[in-house]
Design an enzyme around this catalytic site. Structure first.
Site, mmCIF file in Angstrom:
data_model
loop_
_atom_site.group_PDB
_atom_site.id
_atom_site.type_symbol
_atom_site.label_atom_id
_atom_site.label_comp_id
_atom_site.label_asym_id
_atom_site.label_seq_id
_atom_site.Cartn_x
_atom_site.Cartn_y
_atom_site.Cartn_z
ATOM 1 N N VAL A 10 0.848 -1.194 0.000
ATOM 2 C CA VAL A 10 0.000 0.000 0.000
ATOM 3 C C VAL A 10 0.882 1.241 0.000
ATOM 4 O O VAL A 10 1.547 1.546 0.994
ATOM 5 C CB VAL A 10 -0.935 0.029 1.224
ATOM 6 N N GLY A 11 0.894 1.948 -1.121
ATOM 7 C CA GLY A 11 1.634 3.196 -1.226
ATOM 8 C C GLY A 11 0.699 4.383 -1.234
ATOM 9 O O GLY A 11 -0.528 4.240 -1.213
ATOM 10 N N VAL A 15 -1.916 0.803 -4.851
ATOM 11 C CA VAL A 15 -1.858 -0.438 -4.078
ATOM 12 C C VAL A 15 -1.481 -1.550 -5.046
ATOM 13 O O VAL A 15 -2.182 -1.800 -6.025
ATOM 14 C CB VAL A 15 -3.212 -0.763 -3.414
ATOM 15 N N LYS A 16 -0.356 -2.200 -4.780
ATOM 16 C CA LYS A 16 0.062 -3.317 -5.618
ATOM 17 C C LYS A 16 -0.319 -4.623 -4.931
ATOM 18 O O LYS A 16 -0.090 -4.795 -3.727
ATOM 19 C CB LYS A 16 1.562 -3.270 -5.895
ATOM 20 N N ALA A 114 7.476 1.208 6.186
ATOM 21 C CA ALA A 114 7.564 -0.236 5.952
ATOM 22 C C ALA A 114 7.995 -0.534 4.525
ATOM 23 O O ALA A 114 8.733 -1.497 4.279
ATOM 24 C CB ALA A 114 6.214 -0.886 6.248
ATOM 25 N N ASP A 115 7.563 0.299 3.575
ATOM 26 C CA ASP A 115 7.934 0.065 2.181
ATOM 27 C C ASP A 115 9.438 0.157 1.988
ATOM 28 O O ASP A 115 10.036 -0.657 1.265
ATOM 29 C CB ASP A 115 7.211 1.056 1.262
ATOM 30 N N ARG A 116 10.075 1.120 2.644
ATOM 31 C CA ARG A 116 11.525 1.278 2.514
ATOM 32 C C ARG A 116 12.264 0.081 3.095
ATOM 33 O O ARG A 116 13.236 -0.416 2.505
ATOM 34 C CB ARG A 116 11.972 2.566 3.211
ATOM 35 N N THR A 140 6.040 7.971 -4.945
ATOM 36 C CA THR A 140 5.552 9.313 -4.644
ATOM 37 C C THR A 140 6.720 10.214 -4.247
ATOM 38 O O THR A 140 6.786 11.382 -4.626
ATOM 39 C CB THR A 140 4.507 9.258 -3.523
ATOM 40 N N THR A 193 6.978 22.268 -25.851
ATOM 41 C CA THR A 193 6.869 22.150 -24.392
ATOM 42 C C THR A 193 6.859 20.701 -23.930
ATOM 43 O O THR A 193 7.454 20.363 -22.900
ATOM 44 C CB THR A 193 5.603 22.879 -23.897
#
EC number: 2.7.1.33
Length: 269
Positions: A10-11, A15-16, A114-116, A140, A193
């Site tokens: 869960v980011g 969510v993966k 926790a993701d890190r 993010t 641009t």
């Protein structure tokens, strides 16, 4: 009956969902992070992922256990309810129910997402021959997480590609939407641009990555393995010269490896 595990990352943006067996991850899905959804809606989405996976592998899937990493606390309760009601299993949440088996040298250990930690653990496990590993997650935020031997040293948190682009859109009028990928290995001097934005962002973040890499290899014990992950990992690896590996789903890989560790040690899952 074969053991099937469900892995949820869960980011802040997405969510993966991963489904795997002992020897490998079978398939993964990406949902938008939306804490306004009900637990029932999330449960139905999980079932839809599992039903699709059953069609892909042509086998029935019964989830025996679930590992979850989350940086969005409001999603934890919703997903726990969804798993318990629809899959009949309680998710084991990293840093709550399960601690990453790394020696954490962060000053305030509870501050590390926790993701890190899961990404750092996965990089350590996947590249055991390197003295040090660095996982670079283009999410993010762009994070650099450093491990030497079995010690999580900490890392760096930099602006994220997508969030930086969104900030630019918010504060600037008339900017066109762009797709952040390119076949070019060198920056093009933009004559419109879209090209200017695309190459400015990609090669700007590439130069940031290579600059940080050049500093880290001087302070980490070598050899050092640099691993790219996250939604922009493949795009960045095309223009960054220092990556040794690209693992877009490194957090799911880490959850899968932690699940295997638990099963091999007969932990209750």
């Amino acid at each position: 009956m074969e053991n099937y595990g469900l892995f949820i990352d869960v980011g802040n943006t997405s969510v993966k969902i991963g489904i795997g067996v002992i020897d490998r991850l079978l398939i993964s899905y990406t949902l938008s992070t939306n804490n306004s959804l009900s637990g029932d809606t999330l449960g139905i989405q999980l079932l839809q992922c599992i039903n699709h996976a059953e069609q892909v592998i042509n086998k029935d899937i019964t989830i025996s256990s679930c590992m979850m990493s989350s940086v969005v606390p409001t999603m934890d309760t919703l997903l726990q309810y969804a798993c318990e009601r629809f899959l009949l299993c309680k998710p084991h949440i990293i840093n709550q129910d399960f601690i990453i088996p790394l020696d954490n040298h962060y000053e305030e250990q509870c501050e590390v997402g926790a993701d890190r930690l899961v990404a750092a653990y996965a990089a350590r496990r996947l590249f055991p021959d390197s003295k040090s590993v660095v996982s670079v997650d283009y999410g993010t935020a762009t994070t650099f997480d450093c491990v030497t031997d079995n010690t999580y040293l900490g890392g760096l948190i930099c602006p994220g590609i997508k969030s930086s682009l969104q900030a630019l859109y918010t504060n600037t009028a008339k900017l066109p939407s762009i797709i952040l990928n390119t076949a070019s290995k060198v920056p093009i001097i933009g004559k419109n641009t879209k090209t200017s934005l695309t190459h400015g962002f990609l090669f700007g973040f590439a130069t940031m990555t290579e600059g940080i890499y050049s500093k880290l290899i001087n302070v980490l014990d070598g050899p050092v393995t640099f691993v790219a992950t996250g939604g922009f990992a493949r795009d960045m690896a095309n223009v960054v010269c220092c990556f040794d590996a690209v693992c877009p789903d490194l957090i799911l890989d880490g959850l899968h490896l932690l699940w295997i560790d638990c099963l091999s040690k007969s932990y209750s899952l």
